[in-house]
Design a protein around this motif. Structure first.
Motif, PDB file in Angstrom:
ATOM      1  N   MET A  93      31.404 -32.860  12.768  1.00 14.74           N
ATOM      2  CA  MET A  93      31.038 -33.992  13.580  1.00 14.74           C
ATOM      3  C   MET A  93      30.375 -35.039  12.700  1.00 14.74           C
ATOM      4  N   ARG A  94      30.660 -36.296  12.970  1.00 14.46           N
ATOM      5  CA  ARG A  94      30.088 -37.413  12.221  1.00 14.46           C
ATOM      6  C   ARG A  94      29.160 -38.221  13.142  1.00 14.46           C
ATOM      7  N   LEU A  95      27.954 -38.484  12.663  1.00 14.99           N
ATOM      8  CA  LEU A  95      26.950 -39.230  13.409  1.00 14.99           C
ATOM      9  C   LEU A  95      26.556 -40.457  12.599  1.00 14.99           C
ATOM     10  N   ALA A  96      26.603 -41.610  13.231  1.00 15.71           N
ATOM     11  CA  ALA A  96      26.155 -42.844  12.583  1.00 15.71           C
ATOM     12  C   ALA A  96      24.850 -43.275  13.237  1.00 15.71           C
ATOM     13  N   LEU A  97      23.841 -43.547  12.427  1.00 14.45           N
ATOM     14  CA  LEU A  97      22.565 -44.053  12.910  1.00 14.45           C
ATOM     15  C   LEU A  97      22.449 -45.497  12.452  1.00 14.45           C
ATOM     16  N   VAL A  98      22.378 -46.401  13.421  1.00 13.99           N
ATOM     17  CA  VAL A  98      22.433 -47.836  13.143  1.00 13.99           C
ATOM     18  C   VAL A  98      21.109 -48.484  13.524  1.00 13.99           C
ATOM     19  N   LEU A  99      20.607 -49.342  12.665  1.00 13.58           N
ATOM     20  CA  LEU A  99      19.432 -50.141  12.972  1.00 13.58           C
ATOM     21  C   LEU A  99      19.893 -51.560  13.249  1.00 13.58           C
ATOM     22  N   ALA A 100      19.694 -52.013  14.471  1.00 11.89           N
ATOM     23  CA  ALA A 100      20.065 -53.379  14.842  1.00 11.89           C
ATOM     24  C   ALA A 100      18.872 -54.280  14.563  1.00 11.89           C
ATOM     25  N   ARG A 101      18.992 -55.108  13.546  1.00 18.77           N
ATOM     26  CA  ARG A 101      17.910 -56.039  13.233  1.00 18.77           C
ATOM     27  C   ARG A 101      18.515 -57.403  12.931  1.00 18.77           C
ATOM     28  N   PRO A 102      17.846 -58.442  13.386  1.00 18.27           N
ATOM     29  CA  PRO A 102      18.362 -59.794  13.149  1.00 18.27           C
ATOM     30  C   PRO A 102      18.435 -60.108  11.662  1.00 18.27           C
ATOM     31  N   ARG A 103      19.340 -60.995  11.304  1.00 20.57           N
ATOM     32  CA  ARG A 103      19.441 -61.419   9.905  1.00 20.57           C
ATOM     33  C   ARG A 103      18.111 -62.031   9.470  1.00 20.57           C
ATOM     34  N   GLY A 104      17.774 -61.814   8.224  1.00 23.91           N
ATOM     35  CA  GLY A 104      16.553 -62.378   7.689  1.00 23.91           C
ATOM     36  C   GLY A 104      15.393 -61.396   7.678  1.00 23.91           C
ATOM     37  N   GLU A 105      15.474 -60.349   8.493  1.00 19.81           N
ATOM     38  CA  GLU A 105      14.412 -59.345   8.447  1.00 19.81           C
ATOM     39  C   GLU A 105      14.575 -58.526   7.176  1.00 19.81           C
ATOM     40  N   LEU A 106      13.488 -57.921   6.737  1.00 15.55           N
ATOM     41  CA  LEU A 106      13.541 -57.096   5.529  1.00 15.55           C
ATOM     42  C   LEU A 106      14.578 -56.000   5.686  1.00 15.55           C
ATOM     43  N   GLU A 107      15.482 -55.899   4.755  1.00 11.91           N
ATOM     44  CA  GLU A 107      16.543 -54.904   4.816  1.00 11.91           C
ATOM     45  C   GLU A 107      16.437 -53.908   3.668  1.00 11.91           C
ATOM     46  N   GLN A 108      15.271 -53.790   3.081  1.00 13.05           N
ATOM     47  CA  GLN A 108      15.138 -52.941   1.906  1.00 13.05           C
ATOM     48  C   GLN A 108      14.682 -51.534   2.226  1.00 13.05           C
ATOM     49  N   TYR A 109      14.465 -51.217   3.478  1.00 16.80           N
ATOM     50  CA  TYR A 109      13.997 -49.882   3.820  1.00 16.80           C
ATOM     51  C   TYR A 109      14.643 -49.402   5.112  1.00 16.80           C
ATOM     52  N   LEU A 110      14.683 -48.100   5.275  1.00 15.52           N
ATOM     53  CA  LEU A 110      15.154 -47.483   6.505  1.00 15.52           C
ATOM     54  C   LEU A 110      13.921 -47.135   7.328  1.00 15.52           C
ATOM     55  N   PRO A 111      13.882 -47.528   8.586  1.00 17.88           N
ATOM     56  CA  PRO A 111      12.717 -47.212   9.416  1.00 17.88           C
ATOM     57  C   PRO A 111      12.466 -45.701   9.488  1.00 17.88           C
ATOM     58  N   LEU A 112      11.212 -45.332   9.544  1.00 14.36           N
ATOM     59  CA  LEU A 112      10.839 -43.917   9.541  1.00 14.36           C
ATOM     60  C   LEU A 112      11.457 -43.156  10.706  1.00 14.36           C
ATOM     61  N   GLY A 113      11.554 -43.771  11.872  1.00 15.19           N
ATOM     62  CA  GLY A 113      12.110 -43.073  13.034  1.00 15.19           C
ATOM     63  C   GLY A 113      13.514 -42.555  12.779  1.00 15.19           C
ATOM     64  N   LEU A 114      14.380 -43.386  12.201  1.00 16.95           N
ATOM     65  CA  LEU A 114      15.746 -42.945  11.903  1.00 16.95           C
ATOM     66  C   LEU A 114      15.751 -41.899  10.798  1.00 16.95           C
ATOM     67  N   GLY A 115      14.866 -42.053   9.832  1.00 10.64           N
ATOM     68  CA  GLY A 115      14.769 -41.066   8.759  1.00 10.64           C
ATOM     69  C   GLY A 115      14.312 -39.709   9.274  1.00 10.64           C
ATOM     70  N   TYR A 116      13.312 -39.710  10.152  1.00 11.17           N
ATOM     71  CA  TYR A 116      12.837 -38.455  10.747  1.00 11.17           C
ATOM     72  C   TYR A 116      13.927 -37.792  11.577  1.00 11.17           C
ATOM     73  N   LEU A 117      14.640 -38.595  12.349  1.00 10.15           N
ATOM     74  CA  LEU A 117      15.722 -38.062  13.173  1.00 10.15           C
ATOM     75  C   LEU A 117      16.804 -37.430  12.306  1.00 10.15           C
TER      76      LEU A 117
END
Length: 71
Positions: free
Chosen positions: A1-25
């Motif tokens: 099974m393949r799972l994609a975890l997507v962070l929806a953030r507007p352009r211009g927001e910092l894109e250099q890190y993955l939020p902790l919530g998605l990382g923990y999940l």
């Protein structure tokens, strides 16, 4: 099974890190269900190419309109 975890953030927001919530999940899933392949696509093209069976979308309030479009 393949799972994609997507962070929806507007352009211009910092894109250099993955939020902790998605990382923990992802860490929790990998520890208990190692057969699941997890990806964090950065664009719609990457999401489509990955061909996930399931997509999880996370967003802050400012990213809600984008999350609705992705869904």
């Amino acid at each position: 099974m393949r799972l994609a975890l997507v962070l929806a953030r507007p352009r211009g927001e910092l894109e250099q890190y993955l939020p902790l919530g998605l990382g923990y999940l992802a860490s929790f899933i990998r520890a208990r269900l190692p057969e699941i392949e997890i990806a964090f696509p950065g664009s719609m093209a990457e999401l489509v190419e990955f061909k996930p069976h399931l997509v999880g979308i996370s967003c802050a309030t400012a990213g809600y309109p984008l999350a609705v479009r992705i869904a």
